[in-house]
Design a protein around this motif. Sequence first.
Motif, PDB file in Angstrom:
ATOM      1  N   ILE A  35       0.830  -1.199   0.000  1.00  0.00           N
ATOM      2  CA  ILE A  35       0.000   0.000   0.000  1.00  0.00           C
ATOM      3  C   ILE A  35       0.865   1.249   0.000  1.00  0.00           C
ATOM      4  N   GLN A  36       1.909   1.257   0.816  1.00  0.00           N
ATOM      5  CA  GLN A  36       2.791   2.420   0.878  1.00  0.00           C
ATOM      6  C   GLN A  36       3.514   2.635  -0.457  1.00  0.00           C
ATOM      7  N   SER A  37       3.942   1.579  -1.096  1.00  0.00           N
ATOM      8  CA  SER A  37       4.638   1.746  -2.376  1.00  0.00           C
ATOM      9  C   SER A  37       3.683   2.272  -3.443  1.00  0.00           C
ATOM     10  N   GLU A  38       2.437   1.813  -3.420  1.00  0.00           N
ATOM     11  CA  GLU A  38       1.467   2.323  -4.385  1.00  0.00           C
ATOM     12  C   GLU A  38       1.159   3.799  -4.120  1.00  0.00           C
ATOM     13  N   LEU A  39       1.063   4.181  -2.863  1.00  0.00           N
ATOM     14  CA  LEU A  39       0.841   5.592  -2.547  1.00  0.00           C
ATOM     15  C   LEU A  39       2.018   6.454  -2.996  1.00  0.00           C
ATOM     16  N   ARG A  40       3.237   5.962  -2.779  1.00  0.00           N
ATOM     17  CA  ARG A  40       4.412   6.706  -3.257  1.00  0.00           C
ATOM     18  C   ARG A  40       4.392   6.843  -4.784  1.00  0.00           C
ATOM     19  N   ARG A  41       4.006   5.774  -5.457  1.00  0.00           N
ATOM     20  CA  ARG A  41       3.948   5.834  -6.923  1.00  0.00           C
ATOM     21  C   ARG A  41       2.875   6.810  -7.390  1.00  0.00           C
ATOM     22  N   LEU A  42       1.737   6.858  -6.668  1.00  0.00           N
ATOM     23  CA  LEU A  42       0.695   7.828  -7.007  1.00  0.00           C
ATOM     24  C   LEU A  42       1.202   9.254  -6.862  1.00  0.00           C
ATOM     25  N   GLU A  43       2.037   9.487  -5.842  1.00  0.00           N
ATOM     26  CA  GLU A  43       2.565  10.824  -5.620  1.00  0.00           C
ATOM     27  C   GLU A  43       3.644  11.193  -6.638  1.00  0.00           C
ATOM     28  N   CYS A  44       4.439  10.234  -7.067  1.00  0.00           N
ATOM     29  CA  CYS A  44       5.612  10.534  -7.895  1.00  0.00           C
ATOM     30  C   CYS A  44       5.377  10.369  -9.395  1.00  0.00           C
ATOM     31  N   ASP A  45       4.487   9.492  -9.786  1.00  0.00           N
ATOM     32  CA  ASP A  45       4.298   9.168 -11.198  1.00  0.00           C
ATOM     33  C   ASP A  45       2.973   9.755 -11.690  1.00  0.00           C
ATOM     34  N   PRO A  46       3.006  10.903 -12.401  1.00  0.00           N
ATOM     35  CA  PRO A  46       1.763  11.537 -12.831  1.00  0.00           C
ATOM     36  C   PRO A  46       0.955  10.686 -13.814  1.00  0.00           C
ATOM     37  N   GLU A  47       1.645   9.917 -14.652  1.00  0.00           N
ATOM     38  CA  GLU A  47       0.922   9.067 -15.603  1.00  0.00           C
ATOM     39  C   GLU A  47       0.160   7.955 -14.874  1.00  0.00           C
TER      40      GLU A  47
END
Length: 83
Positions: A35-47
Motif C-alpha cells: 500500500i505504501q509503495s502504491e501511494l508513493r507511486r501515485l505521488e511521484c508518477d503523474p501518468e
Amino acid sequence: MRLVLAVSVAEIRLRSRFPRLVWGLTPDARELRCIQSELRRLECDPEFAAEWRAELAEGWRRVEFDQALLRALEGLPDGGGPS
C-alpha cells in the motif's frame, strides 16, 4: 486517560488470549508495504496517477449507472419483469 489505559489492557488481553483472531484482523507488514509503495507511486508518477483516477472515475460511473437502473426498475408498475 483511563479510557486509553483500558483500551491498551483490552488489546493486550486479546493478543494473549486470541492471537490468531487479532492476527487475522490486522494487516501484515507485507500488505502495508504494498500500500505504501502504491501511494508513493501515485505521488511521484503523474501518468500512473492519471490512469488510477480514470479507473476510479469509471468505477464510480458504473456504480451510479447501476443505482439509476435500479431506481428506474423500481418505478415500473410490474417490477421491470418481461411482459
